[in-house]
Design a protein around this motif. Structure first.
Motif, mmCIF file in Angstrom:
data_model
loop_
_atom_site.group_PDB
_atom_site.id
_atom_site.type_symbol
_atom_site.label_atom_id
_atom_site.label_comp_id
_atom_site.label_asym_id
_atom_site.label_seq_id
_atom_site.Cartn_x
_atom_site.Cartn_y
_atom_site.Cartn_z
ATOM 1 N N PRO A 54 0.822 -1.220 0.000
ATOM 2 C CA PRO A 54 0.000 0.000 0.000
ATOM 3 C C PRO A 54 0.851 1.264 0.000
ATOM 4 O O PRO A 54 0.493 2.259 -0.639
ATOM 5 C CB PRO A 54 -0.813 -0.129 1.287
ATOM 6 N N GLU A 55 1.990 1.243 0.713
ATOM 7 C CA GLU A 55 2.841 2.430 0.780
ATOM 8 C C GLU A 55 3.415 2.775 -0.588
ATOM 9 O O GLU A 55 3.414 3.941 -1.003
ATOM 10 C CB GLU A 55 3.971 2.198 1.778
ATOM 11 N N LEU A 56 3.914 1.768 -1.299
ATOM 12 C CA LEU A 56 4.487 2.026 -2.616
ATOM 13 C C LEU A 56 3.408 2.336 -3.644
ATOM 14 O O LEU A 56 3.639 3.112 -4.581
ATOM 15 C CB LEU A 56 5.340 0.837 -3.060
ATOM 16 N N ASP A 57 2.224 1.758 -3.473
ATOM 17 C CA ASP A 57 1.114 2.126 -4.350
ATOM 18 C C ASP A 57 0.808 3.615 -4.211
ATOM 19 O O ASP A 57 0.514 4.300 -5.193
ATOM 20 C CB ASP A 57 -0.134 1.315 -3.992
ATOM 21 N N ALA A 58 0.872 4.124 -2.979
ATOM 22 C CA ALA A 58 0.625 5.548 -2.761
ATOM 23 C C ALA A 58 1.759 6.394 -3.325
ATOM 24 O O ALA A 58 1.533 7.455 -3.917
ATOM 25 C CB ALA A 58 0.453 5.825 -1.275
ATOM 26 N N THR A 59 3.007 5.941 -3.172
ATOM 27 C CA THR A 59 4.167 6.689 -3.651
ATOM 28 C C THR A 59 4.189 6.780 -5.166
ATOM 29 O O THR A 59 4.488 7.846 -5.732
ATOM 30 C CB THR A 59 5.464 6.032 -3.153
ATOM 31 N N TYR A 60 3.866 5.675 -5.835
ATOM 32 C CA TYR A 60 4.005 5.616 -7.290
ATOM 33 C C TYR A 60 2.673 5.444 -8.016
ATOM 34 O O TYR A 60 2.638 5.045 -9.178
ATOM 35 C CB TYR A 60 4.968 4.489 -7.661
ATOM 36 N N GLY A 61 1.584 5.785 -7.320
ATOM 37 C CA GLY A 61 0.279 5.694 -7.951
ATOM 38 C C GLY A 61 -0.005 6.856 -8.888
ATOM 39 O O GLY A 61 0.768 7.811 -8.999
ATOM 40 N N GLN A 62 -1.140 6.762 -9.581
ATOM 41 C CA GLN A 62 -1.564 7.847 -10.475
ATOM 42 C C GLN A 62 -1.749 9.128 -9.672
ATOM 43 O O GLN A 62 -2.229 9.105 -8.540
ATOM 44 C CB GLN A 62 -2.877 7.464 -11.155
ATOM 45 N N MET A 63 -1.362 10.243 -10.268
ATOM 46 C CA MET A 63 -1.526 11.523 -9.609
ATOM 47 C C MET A 63 -1.847 12.599 -10.638
ATOM 48 O O MET A 63 -1.537 12.456 -11.830
ATOM 49 C CB MET A 63 -0.274 11.899 -8.813
ATOM 50 N N VAL A 64 -2.512 13.656 -10.162
ATOM 51 C CA VAL A 64 -2.828 14.799 -11.023
ATOM 52 C C VAL A 64 -1.957 15.956 -10.573
ATOM 53 O O VAL A 64 -1.911 16.293 -9.381
ATOM 54 C CB VAL A 64 -4.314 15.170 -10.930
ATOM 55 N N ASP A 65 -1.255 16.576 -11.516
ATOM 56 C CA ASP A 65 -0.342 17.669 -11.191
ATOM 57 C C ASP A 65 -0.367 18.668 -12.335
ATOM 58 O O ASP A 65 -0.155 18.296 -13.504
ATOM 59 C CB ASP A 65 1.076 17.128 -10.989
ATOM 60 N N GLY A 66 -0.616 19.921 -12.001
ATOM 61 C CA GLY A 66 -0.607 20.960 -13.021
ATOM 62 C C GLY A 66 -1.605 20.744 -14.135
ATOM 63 O O GLY A 66 -1.402 21.219 -15.258
ATOM 64 N N GLY A 67 -2.682 20.022 -13.842
ATOM 65 C CA GLY A 67 -3.689 19.741 -14.856
ATOM 66 C C GLY A 67 -3.399 18.514 -15.697
ATOM 67 O O GLY A 67 -4.205 18.156 -16.563
ATOM 68 N N PHE A 68 -2.273 17.863 -15.447
ATOM 69 C CA PHE A 68 -1.903 16.662 -16.185
ATOM 70 C C PHE A 68 -2.082 15.428 -15.302
ATOM 71 O O PHE A 68 -1.795 15.469 -14.096
ATOM 72 C CB PHE A 68 -0.453 16.732 -16.650
ATOM 73 N N VAL A 69 -2.533 14.347 -15.902
ATOM 74 C CA VAL A 69 -2.678 13.085 -15.186
ATOM 75 C C VAL A 69 -1.415 12.249 -15.411
ATOM 76 O O VAL A 69 -1.117 11.848 -16.537
ATOM 77 C CB VAL A 69 -3.913 12.298 -15.654
ATOM 78 N N ILE A 70 -0.665 12.021 -14.328
ATOM 79 C CA ILE A 70 0.551 11.215 -14.403
ATOM 80 C C ILE A 70 0.184 9.768 -14.129
ATOM 81 O O ILE A 70 -0.367 9.464 -13.061
ATOM 82 C CB ILE A 70 1.589 11.704 -13.383
ATOM 83 N N PRO A 71 0.442 8.866 -15.049
ATOM 84 C CA PRO A 71 0.037 7.466 -14.845
ATOM 85 C C PRO A 71 0.773 6.821 -13.674
ATOM 86 O O PRO A 71 1.884 7.227 -13.298
ATOM 87 C CB PRO A 71 0.435 6.784 -16.165
ATOM 88 N N ALA A 72 0.131 5.823 -13.087
ATOM 89 C CA ALA A 72 0.787 5.025 -12.051
ATOM 90 C C ALA A 72 1.979 4.283 -12.651
ATOM 91 O O ALA A 72 1.992 3.933 -13.830
ATOM 92 C CB ALA A 72 -0.197 4.027 -11.458
ATOM 93 N N VAL A 73 2.988 4.082 -11.829
ATOM 94 C CA VAL A 73 4.187 3.356 -12.250
ATOM 95 C C VAL A 73 4.074 1.896 -11.779
ATOM 96 O O VAL A 73 3.809 1.662 -10.595
ATOM 97 C CB VAL A 73 5.455 3.988 -11.633
ATOM 98 N N PRO A 74 4.268 0.919 -12.646
ATOM 99 C CA PRO A 74 4.295 -0.481 -12.208
ATOM 100 C C PRO A 74 5.630 -0.788 -11.528
ATOM 101 O O PRO A 74 6.482 -1.501 -12.048
ATOM 102 C CB PRO A 74 4.114 -1.263 -13.511
ATOM 103 N N TYR A 75 5.788 -0.209 -10.343
ATOM 104 C CA TYR A 75 7.090 -0.223 -9.667
ATOM 105 C C TYR A 75 7.577 -1.622 -9.357
ATOM 106 O O TYR A 75 8.783 -1.846 -9.205
ATOM 107 C CB TYR A 75 7.004 0.599 -8.373
#
Length: 237
Positions: A54-75
């Protein structure tokens, strides 16, 4: 004798009733509570696939920044040593210094106090294009435009539409500089090398770029917020 026997029997009978009453009282002192098996049995507990937390899912999950959607990373497909983590400062450098260890594919930011550092996995330049030395992070930019240097355009003519004078590539999740860029200067001059974000998660830990130091977009955002203004940077070969 008969009277005594009856008396003893009556006493024993009364004691037996009292014992039963006492046992019944213990058994019914309150409502019985049963925990469903599903709530306690590991067989029914939800679980994540191997390598995920769960911790790494939160660290490298999908996020919205500056109006752009950053995809989650399959870390979980990246070696764990390249995950963002706090480590002892073994660089020998003081607080506020950024160190890029190109051999190990790590970037360190020495934290206040100098005892620890935040470590990030990076991708670096291919052999022949890598830069090393000491400089200053003179400028920083959120969601930068990308303008390839003319040397790169000469090697890759298809990039001519982004060459100097064109305005470069628009910011976005497919832009090679990603979500953030930190610009490295040396002796007051732009080295044309950057610490920057990167949409290609599978390049972390490898030598694939044309000289710049690339991080996962989630990591460059974290680094951008931590790094001091005009921080000293050292790139080790």
């Amino acid at each position: 004798m008969t009277s005594d026997l009856l008396s003893r029997r009556r006493i024993l009978s009364l004691l037996a009733v009292g014992s039963v009453s006492t046992l019944a009282s213990c058994a019914s002192s309150g409502p019985q509570r049963f925990t469903p098996i599903a709530a306690t049995s590991p067989a029914f507990a939800p679980s994540l696939p191997p390598g995920r937390t769960p911790e790494l899912d939160a660290t490298y999950g999908q996020m919205v920044d500056g109006g752009f959607v950053i995809p989650a990373v399959p870390y979980w497909k990246i070696p764990p040593r390249f995950y963002r983590q706090r480590v002892p400062n073994t660089t020998g450098e003081p607080a506020g210094t950024v160190i890029v260890d190109t051999q190990s594919r790590f970037l360190y930011l020495v934290e206040p106090g100098g005892e620890t550092a935040m470590r990030y996995g990076v991708g670096i330049g291919r052999e022949g294009f890598a830069w090393s030395g000491e400089g200053v992070i003179q400028w920083r930019q959120k969601w930068p435009r990308w303008t390839p240097p003319m040397e790169m355009v000469a090697r890759q003519p298809e990039l001519a539409k982004y060459a100097p004078g064109t305005g470069g590539m628009e910011p976005g999740t497919t832009n090679p500089l990603g979500a953030r860029a930190l610009y490295i200067f040396q002796n007051g001059k732009d080295t044309l090398y950057r610490l920057h974000g990167n949409p290609e998660w599978n390049s972390i830990g490898k030598a694939v770029s044309s000289g710049c130091v690339r991080l996962l977009n989630q990591d460059i955002i974290d680094l951008y917020e931590r790094v001091p203004t005009k921080a000293r940077i050292i790139v080790w070969q």
